[in-house]
Design a protein around this motif. Structure first.
Motif, short mmCIF file in Angstrom:
data_model
loop_
_atom_site.label_atom_id
_atom_site.label_comp_id
_atom_site.label_asym_id
_atom_site.label_seq_id
_atom_site.Cartn_x
_atom_site.Cartn_y
_atom_site.Cartn_z
N LEU A 155 0.83 -1.20 0.00
CA LEU A 155 0.00 0.00 0.00
C LEU A 155 0.86 1.25 0.00
O LEU A 155 0.59 2.22 -0.74
CB LEU A 155 -0.91 -0.01 1.24
CG LEU A 155 -1.69 1.27 1.55
CD1 LEU A 155 -2.74 1.52 0.49
CD2 LEU A 155 -2.31 1.17 2.94
N LYS A 156 1.90 1.25 0.80
CA LYS A 156 2.73 2.45 0.96
C LYS A 156 3.75 2.64 -0.16
O LYS A 156 4.03 3.77 -0.57
CB LYS A 156 3.47 2.39 2.30
CG LYS A 156 2.57 2.42 3.53
CD LYS A 156 1.88 3.76 3.66
CE LYS A 156 1.15 3.88 4.99
NZ LYS A 156 2.07 4.01 6.14
N MET A 157 4.34 1.53 -0.66
CA MET A 157 5.46 1.67 -1.60
C MET A 157 5.27 0.90 -2.90
O MET A 157 6.16 0.91 -3.75
CB MET A 157 6.76 1.23 -0.92
CG MET A 157 6.79 -0.21 -0.48
SD MET A 157 8.31 -0.68 0.44
CE MET A 157 8.04 0.08 2.03
N GLY A 158 4.14 0.25 -3.08
CA GLY A 158 3.93 -0.55 -4.29
C GLY A 158 4.42 -1.97 -4.09
O GLY A 158 5.35 -2.24 -3.33
N ALA A 159 3.78 -2.90 -4.80
CA ALA A 159 4.07 -4.32 -4.60
C ALA A 159 5.51 -4.67 -4.95
O ALA A 159 6.14 -5.50 -4.29
CB ALA A 159 3.10 -5.18 -5.41
N LYS A 160 6.07 -4.05 -6.00
CA LYS A 160 7.43 -4.40 -6.42
C LYS A 160 8.45 -4.10 -5.34
O LYS A 160 9.28 -4.94 -4.98
CB LYS A 160 7.77 -3.65 -7.71
CG LYS A 160 9.13 -3.99 -8.32
CD LYS A 160 10.31 -3.18 -7.83
CE LYS A 160 10.19 -1.71 -8.13
NZ LYS A 160 11.46 -0.97 -7.82
N THR A 161 8.41 -2.89 -4.79
CA THR A 161 9.37 -2.50 -3.76
C THR A 161 9.13 -3.29 -2.48
O THR A 161 10.08 -3.70 -1.79
CB THR A 161 9.29 -0.99 -3.49
OG1 THR A 161 9.46 -0.29 -4.74
CG2 THR A 161 10.37 -0.54 -2.52
N ASN B 77 3.16 -13.74 2.05
CA ASN B 77 3.61 -12.41 1.66
C ASN B 77 2.96 -12.00 0.34
O ASN B 77 2.54 -10.85 0.17
CB ASN B 77 5.13 -12.39 1.50
CG ASN B 77 5.88 -12.49 2.81
OD1 ASN B 77 5.30 -12.38 3.88
ND2 ASN B 77 7.18 -12.71 2.73
N ALA B 78 2.90 -12.93 -0.60
CA ALA B 78 2.33 -12.62 -1.92
C ALA B 78 0.86 -12.23 -1.80
O ALA B 78 0.39 -11.27 -2.43
CB ALA B 78 2.49 -13.81 -2.85
N TRP B 79 0.10 -12.99 -0.99
CA TRP B 79 -1.30 -12.63 -0.78
C TRP B 79 -1.42 -11.21 -0.23
O TRP B 79 -2.27 -10.42 -0.65
CB TRP B 79 -1.95 -13.61 0.20
CG TRP B 79 -2.73 -14.71 -0.44
CD1 TRP B 79 -2.43 -16.04 -0.40
CD2 TRP B 79 -3.94 -14.61 -1.19
NE1 TRP B 79 -3.38 -16.77 -1.09
CE2 TRP B 79 -4.32 -15.91 -1.58
CE3 TRP B 79 -4.74 -13.54 -1.59
CZ2 TRP B 79 -5.46 -16.18 -2.34
CZ3 TRP B 79 -5.87 -13.79 -2.35
CH2 TRP B 79 -6.22 -15.10 -2.71
N GLY B 80 -0.57 -10.88 0.75
CA GLY B 80 -0.62 -9.54 1.33
C GLY B 80 -0.36 -8.47 0.30
O GLY B 80 -1.06 -7.44 0.25
N ARG B 81 0.65 -8.67 -0.54
CA ARG B 81 0.96 -7.67 -1.56
C ARG B 81 -0.16 -7.55 -2.59
O ARG B 81 -0.41 -6.47 -3.13
CB ARG B 81 2.29 -7.99 -2.23
CG ARG B 81 3.48 -7.86 -1.29
CD ARG B 81 4.79 -7.87 -2.04
NE ARG B 81 4.99 -9.08 -2.84
CZ ARG B 81 5.50 -10.21 -2.39
NH1 ARG B 81 5.88 -10.32 -1.12
NH2 ARG B 81 5.66 -11.24 -3.19
N PHE B 82 -0.82 -8.66 -2.87
CA PHE B 82 -1.98 -8.61 -3.76
C PHE B 82 -3.04 -7.67 -3.18
O PHE B 82 -3.57 -6.80 -3.87
CB PHE B 82 -2.54 -10.02 -3.97
CG PHE B 82 -3.82 -10.07 -4.74
CD1 PHE B 82 -3.82 -10.01 -6.12
CD2 PHE B 82 -5.04 -10.16 -4.10
CE1 PHE B 82 -5.00 -10.03 -6.85
CE2 PHE B 82 -6.22 -10.20 -4.81
CZ PHE B 82 -6.21 -10.14 -6.19
N PHE B 83 -3.34 -7.86 -1.89
CA PHE B 83 -4.34 -7.00 -1.24
C PHE B 83 -3.86 -5.55 -1.19
O PHE B 83 -4.61 -4.61 -1.46
CB PHE B 83 -4.61 -7.49 0.18
CG PHE B 83 -5.30 -8.82 0.26
CD1 PHE B 83 -6.28 -9.19 -0.64
CD2 PHE B 83 -4.96 -9.72 1.26
CE1 PHE B 83 -6.92 -10.41 -0.56
CE2 PHE B 83 -5.59 -10.96 1.35
CZ PHE B 83 -6.57 -11.30 0.44
#
Length: 542
Positions: free
Chosen positions: A461-467, A500-506
């Motif tokens: 949310l704060k820095m984008g999924a890639k970072t 972690n991947a699920w979290g970044r998806f959300f």
């Protein structure tokens, strides 16, 4: 229900670039941990390239895909085909099971109809495969006829047929006798084509095989074979229908829909790809042949509708944009529009948040400067809370420190640390009396899964999924406790990577929608909590 809540929050994703980024650039890590951009300011650079492989028909597309990778027999340079795999043009089940076979045998998957060997397929086979080589046939003579096999033999090839009384039996024959010694096995329902296709392509890239189920029912012979495999061979059910067909080694892979599932299974077996492909949800033929090609070159196959880049595909492209340099689209614009291809290309083009590019001449800080950003590993004693200590006294691991030593990045490292504190507080609350999971284990349990999902969600949310992915992946490189075996440590890592991947998806979804930061954090925590309770996140203990 989580899926109902998530469905109600499906809003139109932002059509522009991610908020808060400093432009695009192609980047690579250098030994001192800085990023070297194409331009000094990191505001411009080469986008991910876009390739479309298509033909006037699905058979033409299949041949075009083969030509894109396999050299002709008479050509001096290129990829030499050691075999060809033939499956039916009419059905998807044998074709999906054949994707790992094509990868294992070193050749393309080509489709033909039952009565005859199609002229285009015959020509392509003759172009790439030297006489005396073997052509593998998937399915009995009812799906690929004896006449087709005779035509293949007449061209000077040997043949070997894998067939059973059902498509499920054929999948077992291919996995057991064709792939032979898979490193991984995925299980997916034979009653729809999408989960088997994406699962087969992903696992094939990692040296695995596919077993088809009848939703939650697994044939006894397949179960006996799976039970007899070495303990090192992972087994994973893919998609909701097959979820309970067999115990998954690290938990099932289930998205809300087939697109999400394709992204999650791709992330499991190909966490750092250099290319990514798209196949249409409109039909299976392009995806079958493209999936075999993708597995051969280590490229994930994401499913996507014709006219809009769906959020599962977008998330995967953004999440992996640090490594992805090409997007390949299978099929013409009637099955995947130019709009979809261009959106995927934009998502896969790496973007940098402020501070991520280290200015030339900047001097690094010291380990003491960044100690306050250190995030405790899962196995650190929970009694020593981060807030009580000020920061984790064990320090950063080498990968984290290498990234965070540069002052321009301290804001990013502080965001990651702050996100971890939000996640720790949320997880500890649910692990106490009156919480969702009183007494849950913080190292491998539901509380652990929830913490990782929330941490990565808030970071994305704060820095984008890639970072966020870069930071989370660095965190996973830390040392294991002395008493933990390497096998157990790897199980914990696999659990963490998946959650972690699920979290970044959300988190990426929340980033792309019109929410306040406070609202988005609450939503991320809620989605992660529901994902734990629904069994979508992986755990090793309760």
């Amino acid at each position: 229900m989580k899926s109902a809540i998530r469905s109600s929050l499906v809003l139109a994703l932002s059509a522009g670039l991610l908020a808060g980024v400093a432009g695009t650039a192609s980047a690579a890590e250098v030994p001192d941990g800085r990023l070297k951009a194409v331009t000094a300011d990191g505001n411009s650079g080469s986008p991910a390239s876009l390739t479309r492989i298509s033909g006037s028909t699905s058979v033409d597309t299949a041949v075009s895909i083969s030509k894109a990778h396999w050299k002709g027999v008479a050509e001096a340079a290129g990829n030499v085909a050691e075999s060809v795999v033939i499956a039916s043009f009419s059905g998807y089940q044998d074709g999906a099971s054949s994707i790992p076979l094509a990868k294992a045998k070193g050749g393309p998957l080509l489709l033909t109809n039952a009565p005859e060997l199609l002229p285009l397929v015959k020509s392509e086979m003759a172009r790439i495969l030297a006489p005396g080589k073997t052509v593998y046939i998937a399915g009995d003579s009812g799906v690929v006829s004896a006449a087709v096999e005779k035509s293949i033999k007449d061209l000077g090839y040997n043949t070997k047929r894998f067939a059973g009384s059902t498509a499920r039996d054929t999948s077992l024959a291919i996995a057991r006798d064709g792939v032979v010694n898979p490193k991984h096995v995925v299980l997916a329902s034979s009653n729809d084509w999408k989960d088997p296709l994406s699962a087969a392509s992903a696992v094939a890239a990692a040296g695995g095989a596919l077993i088809l189920t009848d939703d939650g029912f697994l044939d006894p012979a397949a179960k006996a074979w799976l039970d007899g495999l070495p303990a090192s061979v992972t087994k994973t059910t893919v998609g909701g229908p097959a979820r309970n067909a067999y115990p998954s080694t690290d938990g099932p892979v289930v998205g809300k829909n087939a697109v999400e599932t394709s992204a999650l299974i791709a992330d499991k077996f190909m966490p750092n790809p250099t290319r990514v492909s798209l196949a249409s949800t409109m039909g299976f033929r392009d995806g079958l042949v493209g999936g075999a090609y993708a597995a051969t070159v280590g490229m994930p196959t994401l499913l996507n509708p014709a006219d809009e880049l769906e959020r599962g595909s977008k998330w995967f492209a953004v999440d992996h944009s640090a490594s992805v340099k090409n997007v390949t689209v299978f099929g013409d614009t009637s099955v995947l529009s130019n709009r979809v291809g261009q959106a995927a290309q934009s998502a896969a083009t790496e973007k940098f948040v402020d501070g991520e590019i280290v200015p030339e001449g900047e001097q690094p800080g010291t380990a003491a400067d960044v100690a306050k950003f250190a995030i405790a590993p899962d196995w650190a004693p929970e009694a020593q809370g981060l807030v009580a200590r000020g920061y984790y006294s064990g320090g950063m691991n080498n990968s984290e420190q290498k990234f965070c030593l540069w002052p321009s990045r301290w804001a990013i490292c502080k965001e990651a640390f702050d996100a971890s504190e939000i996640a720790v507080a949320a997880a500890n609350k649910e692990g106490k009396s009156g919480g969702m999971w009183p007494g849950s284990n913080g190292n491998g349990g539901r509380k652990d899964a929830y913490r990782h999902c929330t941490w990565n969600g808030v970071m994305a949310l704060k820095m984008g999924a890639k970072t966020a992915k870069g930071f989370a992946d660095r965190h996973e490189t830390g040392p294991k406790p002395p008493s933990m075996s390497e096998e157990t440590a790897q199980k914990h890592h696999r659990m963490d990577y998946y959650n972690n991947a699920w979290g970044r998806f959300f988190g990426q979804y929340a980033r792309d929608t019109d929410m306040t930061t406070y609202q988005a954090i609450q939503e991320v925590k809620g989605w992660c909590l529901l994902s734990v309770n629904d069994g979508d996140l992986h755990t090793l203990t309760r």
